[in-house]
Write an enzyme that holds these catalytic residues in place. Structure first.
Site, mmCIF file in Angstrom:
data_model
loop_
_atom_site.group_PDB
_atom_site.id
_atom_site.type_symbol
_atom_site.label_atom_id
_atom_site.label_comp_id
_atom_site.label_asym_id
_atom_site.label_seq_id
_atom_site.Cartn_x
_atom_site.Cartn_y
_atom_site.Cartn_z
ATOM 1 N N SER A 64 5.069 16.410 0.750
ATOM 2 C CA SER A 64 3.967 15.606 0.210
ATOM 3 C C SER A 64 2.592 15.988 0.736
ATOM 4 O O SER A 64 1.578 15.494 0.220
ATOM 5 C CB SER A 64 4.222 14.118 0.479
ATOM 6 N N LYS A 67 0.233 17.221 -1.856
ATOM 7 C CA LYS A 67 -0.484 16.304 -2.747
ATOM 8 C C LYS A 67 -1.986 16.295 -2.479
ATOM 9 O O LYS A 67 -2.765 15.946 -3.368
ATOM 10 C CB LYS A 67 0.101 14.895 -2.598
ATOM 11 N N TYR A 191 6.553 19.708 -9.998
ATOM 12 C CA TYR A 191 6.417 18.835 -8.823
ATOM 13 C C TYR A 191 7.401 19.227 -7.717
ATOM 14 O O TYR A 191 7.013 19.341 -6.544
ATOM 15 C CB TYR A 191 6.628 17.377 -9.236
ATOM 16 N N TYR A 243 1.874 6.443 3.375
ATOM 17 C CA TYR A 243 2.670 5.429 2.678
ATOM 18 C C TYR A 243 2.459 4.059 3.322
ATOM 19 O O TYR A 243 1.333 3.681 3.635
ATOM 20 C CB TYR A 243 4.147 5.838 2.636
ATOM 21 N N VAL A 261 7.719 14.587 4.144
ATOM 22 C CA VAL A 261 9.030 14.332 4.748
ATOM 23 C C VAL A 261 9.651 15.584 5.349
ATOM 24 O O VAL A 261 10.715 15.512 5.966
ATOM 25 C CB VAL A 261 10.013 13.676 3.741
#
Length: 309
Positions: A64, A67, A191, A243, A261
């Site tokens: 992530s 992103k 993705y 998050y 992660v």
């Protein structure tokens, strides 16, 4: 030795000895095989100083953290129109929550939870074939890091595609509300491969320099994005980058950051440095446990928190 060199050396030594390392991500089978004893750190200052420690040159799946770069690309393509399909608020929910997406009628809360990042990837894909879109993402990251050797871990990508049922559910749900423009399988293919990009701490810290330098590429002095957009990306990283652990990260580290992660965290000290840490063991929120501990120690020793020394 400089103050930063001493701090990084001491932190790397301390992390090597710690036993509270969290747990590796197992829902992506390939990531379950990574040894959680690894720890790496790299700091690249806006003045060009580079300080590294531990496993700083070992590639890992950035997941992530990617992103941040796709958000930058998407804002370059769509500008503030992007925020019509993705919000900017902290989620307070797990990164792969379906419940929140249902409650908010298919509009993801922010671009850093999985649903939001899938929507961002869908925007980049529009008008392109998946291979072209993925190539654009990879070229952008290579350009930022000034390193053409950065690539995709195909084993991780395949592992994600085999087991990405929750992400498929999120994508299909958004498609039902018209948030996604492209076929779900094509968007997810890009993705999954984007998340499987492999980088070392040093490569990642180099790639993040533009966010520490008001959007400028330090190698050329030319802007990657304008200063206002860099500031806004940093703001979303601070409030949403970890998050439902984002508040804890802001409280303890006090810098914009984005976790993955795979155990990596890209952190930005505006006007000072770009920092990358990697430790595969995660906390309950899915963020690198020792990565956060190391960053907290670094910002305290260097006085880099944006909230004051």
């Amino acid at each position: 030795m400089s103050k930063l060199q001493i701090a990084v050396r001491d932190i790397a030594d301390e992390m090597r000895e710690r036993t509270d390392r969290g747990e590796v991500a197992t829902y992506i089978p390939e990531l379950a095989n990574v040894d959680r004893k690894h720890f790496g750190i790299a700091v690249v200052g806006v003045d060009g100083e580079v300080v590294v420690g531990g496993d700083h040159d070992m590639p890992f799946s950035i997941q992530s953290v990617s992103k941040v770069f796709t958000l930058t690309l998407a804002l370059g393509k769509a500008g503030d129109r992007l925020w019509q399909r993705v919000g900017r608020e902290p989620s307070g929910s797990p990164f792969n929550s379906v419940v929140q997406l249902e409650y908010e009628r298919g509009k993801p809360r922010n671009p850093f939870i999985n649903a939001g990042a899938i929507a961002v990837t869908d925007l980049i894909l529009s008008g392109h074939q998946p291979r072209e879109a993925l190539g654009e993402i990879l070229r952008f990251i290579r350009f930022l890091a000034d390193d053409q050797s950065i690539g995709i871990d195909e084993k991780v990508a395949a592992s994600e595609q085999r087991t990405g049922f929750r992400n498929a559910a999120l994508a299909n749900y958004m498609k039902s509300f018209g948030v996604l423009d492209n076929p779900v399988d094509l968007t997810l293919g890009v993705y999954f491969h984007q998340c499987a990009i492999a980088m070392s701490c040093l490569q990642l810290a180099r790639a993040g320099r533009y966010l520490a330098m008001s959007g400028r590429n330090p190698a050329t002095g030319h802007p990657v994005i304008n200063a206002e957009r860099a500031r806004r990306i940093n703001a979303v990283m601070l409030t949403c980058g970890h998050y439902d652990g984002s508040g804890e990260f802001a409280y303890r580290v006090g810098l914009p950051g984005k976790s993955g992660v795979g155990g990596g965290i890209l952190c930005v000290a505006p006007g000072k440095a770009s920092i990358a840490v990697w430790s595969p063991g995660l906390d309950a929120a899915g963020n690198s446990h020792l990565g956060r501990v190391a960053l907290e120690a670094l910002t305290r020793r260097m006085g880099w928190s944006i909230f004051g020394a």
